[in-house]
Design a protein around this motif. Structure first.
Motif, PDB file in Angstrom:
ATOM      1  N   ARG A 216      -8.839 -20.932 145.273  1.00  0.00           N
ATOM      2  CA  ARG A 216      -9.065 -21.857 146.388  1.00  0.00           C
ATOM      3  C   ARG A 216      -8.488 -21.254 147.561  1.00  0.00           C
ATOM      4  O   ARG A 216      -9.035 -21.232 148.649  1.00  0.00           O
ATOM      5  CB  ARG A 216      -8.506 -23.005 146.015  1.00  0.00           C
ATOM      6  CG  ARG A 216      -8.725 -24.212 147.039  1.00  0.00           C
ATOM      7  CD  ARG A 216      -7.960 -25.408 146.694  1.00  0.00           C
ATOM      8  NE  ARG A 216      -8.063 -25.811 145.212  1.00  0.00           N
ATOM      9  CZ  ARG A 216      -7.180 -26.601 144.698  1.00  0.00           C
ATOM     10  NH1 ARG A 216      -6.367 -27.115 145.102  1.00  0.00           N
ATOM     11  NH2 ARG A 216      -7.598 -26.855 143.283  1.00  0.00           N
ATOM     12  N   LEU A 219     -11.112 -18.697 148.886  1.00  0.00           N
ATOM     13  CA  LEU A 219     -12.144 -19.473 149.330  1.00  0.00           C
ATOM     14  C   LEU A 219     -12.038 -20.172 150.670  1.00  0.00           C
ATOM     15  O   LEU A 219     -12.936 -20.038 151.744  1.00  0.00           O
ATOM     16  CB  LEU A 219     -12.592 -20.700 148.365  1.00  0.00           C
ATOM     17  CG  LEU A 219     -13.165 -20.273 147.219  1.00  0.00           C
ATOM     18  CD1 LEU A 219     -13.172 -21.339 146.085  1.00  0.00           C
ATOM     19  CD2 LEU A 219     -14.558 -19.596 147.220  1.00  0.00           C
ATOM     20  N   LEU A 220     -10.658 -20.587 150.946  1.00  0.00           N
ATOM     21  CA  LEU A 220     -10.471 -21.069 152.282  1.00  0.00           C
ATOM     22  C   LEU A 220     -10.237 -20.219 153.411  1.00  0.00           C
ATOM     23  O   LEU A 220     -10.889 -20.041 154.501  1.00  0.00           O
ATOM     24  CB  LEU A 220      -9.272 -21.972 152.328  1.00  0.00           C
ATOM     25  CG  LEU A 220      -9.053 -23.424 151.346  1.00  0.00           C
ATOM     26  CD1 LEU A 220      -7.665 -23.973 151.193  1.00  0.00           C
ATOM     27  CD2 LEU A 220      -9.999 -24.254 151.910  1.00  0.00           C
ATOM     28  N   ALA A 257     -14.414 -24.744 147.091  1.00  0.00           N
ATOM     29  CA  ALA A 257     -12.781 -24.953 147.358  1.00  0.00           C
ATOM     30  C   ALA A 257     -12.541 -26.473 147.152  1.00  0.00           C
ATOM     31  O   ALA A 257     -11.641 -26.843 146.381  1.00  0.00           O
ATOM     32  CB  ALA A 257     -12.268 -24.558 148.663  1.00  0.00           C
ATOM     33  N   GLN A 260     -13.348 -27.327 143.373  1.00  0.00           N
ATOM     34  CA  GLN A 260     -12.419 -27.103 142.605  1.00  0.00           C
ATOM     35  C   GLN A 260     -11.085 -28.075 142.521  1.00  0.00           C
ATOM     36  O   GLN A 260     -10.590 -28.384 141.495  1.00  0.00           O
ATOM     37  CB  GLN A 260     -11.968 -25.599 142.928  1.00  0.00           C
ATOM     38  CG  GLN A 260     -12.914 -24.696 142.434  1.00  0.00           C
ATOM     39  CD  GLN A 260     -12.307 -23.062 142.869  1.00  0.00           C
ATOM     40  OE1 GLN A 260     -11.348 -22.874 143.640  1.00  0.00           O
ATOM     41  NE2 GLN A 260     -12.993 -22.091 142.121  1.00  0.00           N
ATOM     42  N   ARG A 261     -10.901 -28.678 143.559  1.00  0.00           N
ATOM     43  CA  ARG A 261      -9.876 -29.529 143.959  1.00  0.00           C
ATOM     44  C   ARG A 261     -10.206 -30.733 142.848  1.00  0.00           C
ATOM     45  O   ARG A 261      -9.068 -31.056 142.264  1.00  0.00           O
ATOM     46  CB  ARG A 261      -9.621 -30.002 145.309  1.00  0.00           C
ATOM     47  CG  ARG A 261      -8.760 -31.019 145.454  1.00  0.00           C
ATOM     48  CD  ARG A 261      -8.570 -31.631 147.084  1.00  0.00           C
ATOM     49  NE  ARG A 261      -7.840 -32.465 147.325  1.00  0.00           N
ATOM     50  CZ  ARG A 261      -7.979 -33.731 147.077  1.00  0.00           C
ATOM     51  NH1 ARG A 261      -9.153 -34.134 146.831  1.00  0.00           N
ATOM     52  NH2 ARG A 261      -7.152 -34.793 147.368  1.00  0.00           N
TER      53      ARG A 261
END
Length: 276
Positions: A216, A219-220, A257, A260-261
């Motif tokens: 993540r 990705l951010l 991202a 996925q959270r």
């Protein structure tokens, strides 16, 4: 098994919906704006089909009006048939670039133009009948299986657009002069410390990391990187539509991202139940 175990929380799904929805709309509105104002760089694409230059200039506003219309429609109320059209149209226009002699990197770099609409269509779900493709029926609950499929689409999309942009730099020699000048870097300083091909290789490695290990945080970073680097376009004097058109380049890593959270906890619960 509870509803939470079987699907992603509705709040997470709604946020994912809006990330993809805005990204798709921005891509087509930005692209369509160039058709409305006409763009000489489009002429080679019309030439592929044997369309003379005089007719190409007249057809550009028509193509642009269609793109802007489906983009605005998506913002107002997404229709599955329109999203399906956007997926195929985005892929077709990206394919025109290597056919026009601009290299395969252009096809990869524009993965956001077709990968993000495909992910959005997967989120909305296919039409149950021909008429349903044109209905406003909300998407079904986001199951873990469908979330996984959307995740792979976004994962491949993000990797391809990074590798494509990076490959365009190190293979075809991107000109950074106008972009560096926008932040006060002189051509002399740029020549002494050239960004190519280092920047290109960096993006290719970043794309491979996303493909193999899409954390993540990575990705951010990709989201912030694409947002910041593409912002150089209007700063360098290019039309703002260049920045807006690349909505898929920002939307793909951000959506992955966020997905996925919401995906990790229900996936873990489902795995524990299956193994137990």
């Amino acid at each position: 098994m509870s509803e939470r175990d079987e699907s992603i929380a509705s709040s997470d799904s709604d946020t994912l919906h809006w990330i993809l929805r805005i990204a798709v709309a921005a891509c087509f509105i930005g692209h369509g704006a160039f058709g409305l104002i006409t763009k000489a760089a489009w002429l080679p694409y019309f030439a592929i089909f044997g369309i003379p230059e005089a007719w190409a200039w007249k057809l550009m506003p028509v193509v642009g009006a269609v793109d802007v219309s489906v983009g605005v429609l998506t913002l107002i109320q997404p229709v599955r048939a329109a999203i399906l059209y956007m997926t195929f149209w985005g892929f077709q226009t990206a394919c025109l670039r290597p056919l026009a002699g601009q290299g395969v990197w252009e096809l990869l770099e524009r993965a956001g133009n077709y990968g993000v609409p495909l992910a959005f269509l997967c989120l909305l779900g296919a039409g149950r009948s021909p008429a349903d493709w044109f209905s406003f029926r909300p998407g079904p609950p986001l199951t873990i299986e469908r979330a996984s499929a959307i995740g792979w689409i976004l994962r491949a999309t993000t990797a391809l657009l990074l590798i494509g942009h990076g490959g365009f730099d190190f293979a075809m020699g991107k000109n950074w002069t106008s972009y560096s000048a926008a932040v006060g870097i002189s051509p002399t300083a740029l020549a002494a410390h050239p960004l190519s091909p280092t920047a290109g290789w960096f993006e290719c490695v970043l794309g491979l990391i996303v493909l193999c290990w899409p954390m993540r945080g990575v990705l951010l970073f990709v989201f912030a990187w694409k947002l910041a680097t593409e912002a150089f376009r209007p700063l360098a004097g290019e039309p703002i539509w260049e920045f807006i058109e690349r909505g898929g380049s920002y939307g793909a890593p951000l959506a992955l991202a966020w997905l996925q959270r919401g995906y990790e906890e229900p996936a873990r619960v489902a795995h524990l139940r299956a193994s137990g």
